[in-house]
Every structure is written in structure tokens, then in C-alpha cells.
Design a protein around this motif. Structure first.
Motif, short mmCIF file in Angstrom:
data_model
loop_
_atom_site.label_atom_id
_atom_site.label_comp_id
_atom_site.label_asym_id
_atom_site.label_seq_id
_atom_site.Cartn_x
_atom_site.Cartn_y
_atom_site.Cartn_z
N ILE A 210 0.86 -1.20 0.00
CA ILE A 210 0.00 0.00 0.00
C ILE A 210 0.89 1.25 0.00
CG2 ILE A 210 -1.59 1.34 1.48
CD1 ILE A 210 -3.07 -1.32 2.01
N ARG A 211 1.98 1.23 0.77
CA ARG A 211 2.91 2.38 0.77
C ARG A 211 3.46 2.64 -0.63
NH1 ARG A 211 4.96 0.08 5.46
NH2 ARG A 211 4.05 1.09 7.26
N CYS A 212 3.88 1.56 -1.32
CA CYS A 212 4.42 1.72 -2.69
C CYS A 212 3.36 2.32 -3.61
CB CYS A 212 4.80 0.37 -3.29
SG CYS A 212 6.28 -0.31 -2.62
N ILE A 213 2.15 1.81 -3.50
CA ILE A 213 1.08 2.25 -4.41
C ILE A 213 0.72 3.72 -4.14
CG2 ILE A 213 -1.38 1.91 -4.90
CD1 ILE A 213 -0.80 -1.14 -4.60
N VAL A 214 0.58 4.07 -2.87
CA VAL A 214 0.23 5.46 -2.55
C VAL A 214 1.36 6.39 -3.00
CG1 VAL A 214 -0.26 7.08 -0.67
CG2 VAL A 214 -1.32 4.82 -0.67
N ALA A 215 2.60 5.96 -2.78
CA ALA A 215 3.75 6.82 -3.15
C ALA A 215 3.84 7.00 -4.66
CB ALA A 215 5.04 6.21 -2.61
N GLY A 216 3.49 5.96 -5.42
CA GLY A 216 3.67 6.04 -6.88
C GLY A 216 2.46 6.56 -7.63
N ALA A 217 1.30 6.59 -6.99
CA ALA A 217 0.06 6.83 -7.75
C ALA A 217 -0.05 8.23 -8.34
CB ALA A 217 -1.14 6.53 -6.85
N ARG A 218 0.40 9.24 -7.58
CA ARG A 218 0.16 10.62 -8.07
C ARG A 218 0.82 10.88 -9.41
NH1 ARG A 218 0.84 15.45 -4.04
NH2 ARG A 218 0.82 16.54 -6.03
N ALA A 219 1.97 10.26 -9.63
CA ALA A 219 2.68 10.45 -10.91
C ALA A 219 1.96 9.77 -12.06
CB ALA A 219 4.10 9.91 -10.79
N HIS A 220 0.95 8.95 -11.74
CA HIS A 220 0.24 8.20 -12.78
C HIS A 220 -1.25 8.56 -12.84
CE1 HIS A 220 3.68 5.70 -13.79
NE2 HIS A 220 3.96 5.79 -12.49
N LEU A 221 -1.61 9.63 -12.12
CA LEU A 221 -3.01 10.08 -12.15
C LEU A 221 -3.10 11.43 -12.86
CD1 LEU A 221 -4.25 9.25 -8.53
CD2 LEU A 221 -5.29 8.41 -10.66
N THR A 222 -4.17 11.60 -13.62
CA THR A 222 -4.44 12.93 -14.18
C THR A 222 -4.95 13.81 -13.04
OG1 THR A 222 -6.60 12.06 -14.79
CG2 THR A 222 -4.95 12.14 -16.52
N PRO A 223 -4.80 15.14 -13.14
CA PRO A 223 -5.29 16.01 -12.08
C PRO A 223 -6.77 15.73 -11.80
CG PRO A 223 -4.01 17.26 -13.66
CD PRO A 223 -4.17 15.89 -14.24
N GLY A 224 -7.12 15.59 -10.53
CA GLY A 224 -8.50 15.29 -10.17
C GLY A 224 -8.83 13.80 -10.24
N ASP A 234 -8.45 -3.19 9.95
CA ASP A 234 -8.01 -2.17 10.93
C ASP A 234 -6.99 -1.20 10.34
OD1 ASP A 234 -6.01 -3.97 10.57
OD2 ASP A 234 -5.66 -4.41 12.69
N GLN A 235 -6.88 -1.17 9.01
CA GLN A 235 -5.81 -0.36 8.39
C GLN A 235 -6.28 1.01 7.88
OE1 GLN A 235 -4.48 -3.22 5.47
NE2 GLN A 235 -2.84 -3.99 6.78
N ALA A 236 -7.60 1.28 7.97
CA ALA A 236 -8.11 2.52 7.34
C ALA A 236 -7.44 3.79 7.88
CB ALA A 236 -9.63 2.60 7.50
N PRO A 237 -7.28 3.96 9.21
CA PRO A 237 -6.65 5.21 9.68
C PRO A 237 -5.23 5.38 9.14
CG PRO A 237 -7.74 4.06 11.49
CD PRO A 237 -7.75 3.12 10.32
N ARG A 238 -4.46 4.29 9.10
CA ARG A 238 -3.08 4.38 8.58
C ARG A 238 -3.09 4.71 7.09
NH1 ARG A 238 0.60 1.17 11.05
NH2 ARG A 238 2.10 2.29 9.75
N CYS A 239 -4.05 4.13 6.37
CA CYS A 239 -4.13 4.38 4.92
C CYS A 239 -4.51 5.84 4.65
CB CYS A 239 -5.15 3.43 4.28
SG CYS A 239 -4.56 1.74 4.28
N ARG A 240 -5.44 6.37 5.44
CA ARG A 240 -5.81 7.79 5.24
C ARG A 240 -4.61 8.69 5.51
NH1 ARG A 240 -10.75 6.00 7.73
NH2 ARG A 240 -10.06 6.76 9.75
N GLU A 241 -3.85 8.33 6.53
CA GLU A 241 -2.65 9.11 6.87
C GLU A 241 -1.65 9.09 5.70
OE1 GLU A 241 -1.53 7.95 10.92
OE2 GLU A 241 0.52 8.31 10.28
N LEU A 242 -1.45 7.88 5.13
CA LEU A 242 -0.52 7.76 4.00
C LEU A 242 -0.99 8.61 2.82
CD1 LEU A 242 0.18 3.89 4.03
CD2 LEU A 242 1.84 5.71 4.52
N LEU A 243 -2.30 8.58 2.56
CA LEU A 243 -2.85 9.34 1.43
C LEU A 243 -2.69 10.85 1.67
CD1 LEU A 243 -6.03 7.16 0.93
CD2 LEU A 243 -4.42 7.69 -0.91
N SER A 244 -2.98 11.28 2.88
CA SER A 244 -2.86 12.71 3.19
C SER A 244 -1.41 13.16 3.08
CB SER A 244 -3.38 13.02 4.60
OG SER A 244 -4.75 12.70 4.67
N CYS A 245 -0.49 12.35 3.62
CA CYS A 245 0.95 12.70 3.55
C CYS A 245 1.42 12.76 2.12
CB CYS A 245 1.80 11.70 4.32
SG CYS A 245 1.59 11.86 6.08
#
Ligand SMILES: C[S@@+](CC[C@H](N)C(=O)[O-])C[C@H]1O[C@@H](n2cnc3c(N)ncnc32)[C@H](O)[C@@H]1O
Length: 271
Positions: A210-224, A234-245
């Protein structure tokens, strides 16, 4: 013995009635309606032996989906082999959320049997769907599923996460990555014992992929564009934190039918 008697005998020896029905259907190559209409038919010796062999493997723990070679997901029947994760009903939430965004150009990371990518491609025939996995054996299953289900708008690629789509951008990225912690006791229990470890385990806390995917995704997404991914109960809070960071906007999680936060995601900022 007739059909009903053999199924009842299996249930009495501990098999779930629903499993006995699925195995009998596979043995005879028939549907539920046939089993009901022909419950009193005598089984040939060959069919009885085939059913007992499947029942013995089920008793030893093999998942029913691997025994019969298929599993239903999002109203489609997908071929499955021990090379792929067995599609789970809770993963349908990810398909529904992706469809709400009406993607035109979607990427599915870690496609396995292809169940997510193909379900989306069939629901949106005008969309372009790219699906990848690092396992050639899994991709062979996904390829067969795409062909049988006539999902002509799916491209399947082999590679580690974003490796095979370098330089490409998508309006939606979905993933059901491995998210079980390496030492988790569940890996040695139930169906998980028979599923590929590489589809399940993801480092000491289960968040390595999940860390790899969150870190790499922005470079592969169009704006928006949206990143949406499944995770552990039990991973949702950590995942939201990763996304926000990582700079995603509108970060949120969605509950599955059991009321568990099962999918998290966020929107890539405009440039
Ligand atoms: C949990 S399974 C999900 C399969 C399918 N999408 C589903 O929902 O049933 C995760 C998939 O990710 C693939 N995978 C694991 N690590 C990967 C990596 N580094 N790069 C690409 N695919 C990977 C596995 O081979 C597996 O097919």
C-alpha cells in the motif's frame, strides 16, 4: 446412492451443505435447478467416486473455488486457479466505487484473476482498462477470463506495480493489493493456506505494498483523478494518513456490507 443421499451424507460428515451442493454441481456439470429436480436420481459409480474425491479434498481444507475452478464476482463467473487469489465479495465495493467515477481510462494494480478490471470493463465498454500483475501465472488466468467474458477493452501487462505503465496517466487507479502482515496467524488458517502468499502478505505491518502504491500513484493520475484501494479491517486510519501525507485531497474510507472500513482513497490535486 442417489444425489440427495450422497449430499446429505457429506453434510453429516461435517461438510457445509452449500459446499456439498457446489461440488455436486461441478461433478455432474449441472445447475441447482437440476439438482432439485433430479434429487432422487441414482449416481453412476464414476460420478459418486468423483464427488467423494472432491469431498475428501474439501475436508482436507482446499477451497471450494479451487476445487471447482471458478468463483462468482460482480455477477460474472471467473475462472480461478491456485495461481490467483479467490475473488472476495467485499472487493465488489471497490468496483462500485470506481464505477461511480465513470472512469474513461482506469488502471487496476495487482489484477490476479482480473475480477476487478474485467467487471469494470464490462460495465463500461467505452472505458480503457489497463490491468497489471507481476505474476505471469495470474495474468494467464486473467487473460482467459477476459476472453471468455468478452471484455475487449482490457489490456493486461506484466510488471511490478507502476513499472509497466511508466510515463502513463489514468483518471482512476484501483488496487486490491496484498495487505496481511507477514506473521499474521490467518495466513496459516482456512482458505488462505492454499492461496498464493505473494497475493496476501505485505511486510511486517501488512502495509508495504500500500505504501508503494500510494507513493507512486500521483505520478500516474491525471489532475482530479482518484486512487481507490482495498485494505485490512483495521488499516483505514493508517491508509488515510498515507494518502494525506502523499498530498491527496478528499481522503476518505468506505464501509463494506459488514460495516468494516474496507476501501480508502483520495483525489489527486490539480496541477
Ligand atoms: C490480493 S491479490 C488481488 C487479486 C485481485 N485483484 C482480486 O481482487 O481478487 C493481489 C495481487 O497483487 C499481485 N502483486 C503482488 N505484489 C505485486 C507487485 N509488486 N507488483 C504487481 N503485482 C503484485 C499479486 O500477484 C496478486 O495477484
Amino acid at each position: 446412492m442417489n444425489i440427495a443421499e450422497l449430499m446429505r451424507a457429506s453434510a453429516l460428515s461435517g461438510m457445509e451443505a452449500v459446499d456439498a451442493r457446489v461440488l455436486m454441481r461441478a461433478t455432474l456439470g449441472v445447475d441447482d435447478a437440476y439438482l432439485i429436480a433430479h434429487a432422487d436420481d441414482e449416481l453412476s459409480a464414476q460420478h459418486a467416486a468423483q464427488f467423494r474425491a472432491l469431498a475428501a479434498r474439501r475436508a482436507a481444507g482446499e477451497p471450494v473455488a479451487y476445487l471447482v475452478g471458478e468463483r462468482e464476482f460482480y455477477d460474472h463467473v471467473f475462472k480461478v486457479t491456485p495461481a490467483v487469489l479467490i475473488p472476495r465479495p467485499e472487493t465488489e465495493l471497490l468496483v462500485e466505487l470506481a464505477l461511480q467515477h465513470q472512469p474513461k481510462n482506469l488502471l487496476d494494480l495487482g489484477t490476479g484473476s482480473g475480477c476487478i478490471a474485467i467487471s469494470i470493463a464490462l460495465a463500461l465498454p467505452a472505458a480503457r482498462v489497463t490491468a497489471l500483475d507481476r505474476s505471469d501465472a495470474a495474468l494467464a488466468v486473467a487473460r482467459e477470463n477476459a476472453a471468455v467474458l468478452k471484455a475487449r477493452n482490457v489490456t493486461l501487462l506484466c510488471g511490478e506495480w507502476f513499472e509497466a505503465v511508466r510515463g502513463q496517466r489514468f483518471d482512476t487507479i484501483v488496487a486490491n493489493p496484498p495487505y496481511v502482515a507477514d506473521g499474521d496467524a490467518h495466513l496459516t488458517q482456512g482458505d488462505l493456506r492454499f492461496e498464493p502468499a505473494s497475493a496476501l502478505a505485505a511486510g511486517v505491518d501488512g502495509l508495504a505494498d500500500i505504501r508503494c502504491i500510494v507513493a507512486g500513484a500521483r505520478a500516474h493520475l491525471t489532475p482530479g483523478g482518484w486512487l481507490l484501494f482495498e485494505h485490512g479491517h483495521d488499516q483505514a486510519p493508517r491508509c488515510r494518513e498515507l494518502l494525506s501525507c502523499a498530498g491527496f485531497n478528499d481522503v476518505q474510507s468506505w464501509h463494506d456490507l459488514a460495516g468494516i472500513e474496507r476501501v480508502s482513497g483520495g483525489c489527486a490535486p490539480s496541477l
